[in-house]
Design a protein around this motif. Structure first.
Motif, PDB file in Angstrom:
ATOM      1  N   GLN A   4       0.841  -1.196   0.000  1.00 26.90           N
ATOM      2  CA  GLN A   4       0.000   0.000   0.000  1.00 26.90           C
ATOM      3  C   GLN A   4       0.881   1.253   0.000  1.00 26.90           C
ATOM      4  O   GLN A   4       0.607   2.199  -0.730  1.00 26.90           O
ATOM      5  N   ASN A   7       2.373   1.751  -3.448  1.00 24.67           N
ATOM      6  CA  ASN A   7       1.366   2.311  -4.362  1.00 24.67           C
ATOM      7  C   ASN A   7       1.125   3.796  -4.098  1.00 24.67           C
ATOM      8  O   ASN A   7       0.920   4.572  -5.039  1.00 24.67           O
ATOM      9  N   GLN A   8       1.174   4.196  -2.830  1.00 31.14           N
ATOM     10  CA  GLN A   8       1.011   5.615  -2.494  1.00 31.14           C
ATOM     11  C   GLN A   8       2.185   6.428  -3.024  1.00 31.14           C
ATOM     12  O   GLN A   8       1.994   7.537  -3.532  1.00 31.14           O
ATOM     13  N   LEU A  10       4.092   5.672  -5.640  1.00 34.32           N
ATOM     14  CA  LEU A  10       3.940   5.743  -7.092  1.00 34.32           C
ATOM     15  C   LEU A  10       2.851   6.723  -7.513  1.00 34.32           C
ATOM     16  O   LEU A  10       2.974   7.385  -8.545  1.00 34.32           O
ATOM     17  N   ALA A  11       1.796   6.826  -6.723  1.00 31.70           N
ATOM     18  CA  ALA A  11       0.665   7.690  -7.066  1.00 31.70           C
ATOM     19  C   ALA A  11       0.937   9.162  -6.739  1.00 31.70           C
ATOM     20  O   ALA A  11       0.219  10.036  -7.233  1.00 31.70           O
ATOM     21  N   PHE A  12       1.976   9.432  -5.944  1.00 32.59           N
ATOM     22  CA  PHE A  12       2.263  10.808  -5.557  1.00 32.59           C
ATOM     23  C   PHE A  12       2.591  11.648  -6.786  1.00 32.59           C
ATOM     24  O   PHE A  12       3.460  11.302  -7.583  1.00 32.59           O
ATOM     25  N   GLU A  13       1.892  12.759  -6.948  1.00 34.88           N
ATOM     26  CA  GLU A  13       2.050  13.612  -8.124  1.00 34.88           C
ATOM     27  C   GLU A  13       3.070  14.712  -7.848  1.00 34.88           C
ATOM     28  O   GLU A  13       2.914  15.468  -6.897  1.00 34.88           O
ATOM     29  N   LYS A  39       9.052  10.811 -17.898  1.00 39.05           N
ATOM     30  CA  LYS A  39       8.015  10.100 -17.140  1.00 39.05           C
ATOM     31  C   LYS A  39       8.587   8.836 -16.493  1.00 39.05           C
ATOM     32  O   LYS A  39       8.350   8.558 -15.316  1.00 39.05           O
ATOM     33  N   VAL A  43       9.252   7.784 -12.458  1.00 36.09           N
ATOM     34  CA  VAL A  43       8.814   6.509 -11.870  1.00 36.09           C
ATOM     35  C   VAL A  43       9.991   5.840 -11.163  1.00 36.09           C
ATOM     36  O   VAL A  43       9.855   5.350 -10.034  1.00 36.09           O
ATOM     37  N   LYS A  46      10.656   7.566  -7.918  1.00 35.36           N
ATOM     38  CA  LYS A  46       9.689   7.172  -6.892  1.00 35.36           C
ATOM     39  C   LYS A  46      10.024   5.793  -6.329  1.00 35.36           C
ATOM     40  O   LYS A  46       9.925   5.566  -5.117  1.00 35.36           O
ATOM     41  N   TYR A  50      11.010   4.919  -2.390  1.00 34.85           N
ATOM     42  CA  TYR A  50      10.425   3.830  -1.613  1.00 34.85           C
ATOM     43  C   TYR A  50      11.520   2.924  -1.054  1.00 34.85           C
ATOM     44  O   TYR A  50      11.515   2.592   0.135  1.00 34.85           O
TER      45      TYR A  50
END
Length: 72
Positions: A4, A7-8, A10-13, A39, A43, A46, A50
């Motif tokens: 989780q 995924n958070q 990766l989703a951070f803009e 792009k 990724v 990110k 992590y």
């Protein structure tokens, strides 16, 4: 739980919605990168963030990730 968190991350803009000159546009322009390469570099950045947060040991970024790190 870690999945989780991953995924958070990766989703951070990193780009501000209302900005014309976003982080990714600036990153691409200043490094002469294509939008697609930029792009993917973001990724990878990110993923590195992590890893750095969860590895329990020091980690070193790749050259590309280091460029994104310093720009960010």
């Amino acid at each position: 739980m870690e999945n989780q968190f991953f995924n958070q991350v990766l989703a951070f803009e990193l780009d501000e919605e209302m900005s014309e000159y976003t982080f990714s546009i600036r990153l691409a322009k200043e490094n002469n990168w294509t939008r697609n390469f930029t792009k993917e570099a973001i990724v990878e950045y990110k993923k590195f963030m992590y890893l750095a947060a969860t590895a329990g040991a020091m980690v070193s970024p790749s050259e590309i990730v280091d460029i994104v790190w310093h720009q960010h």
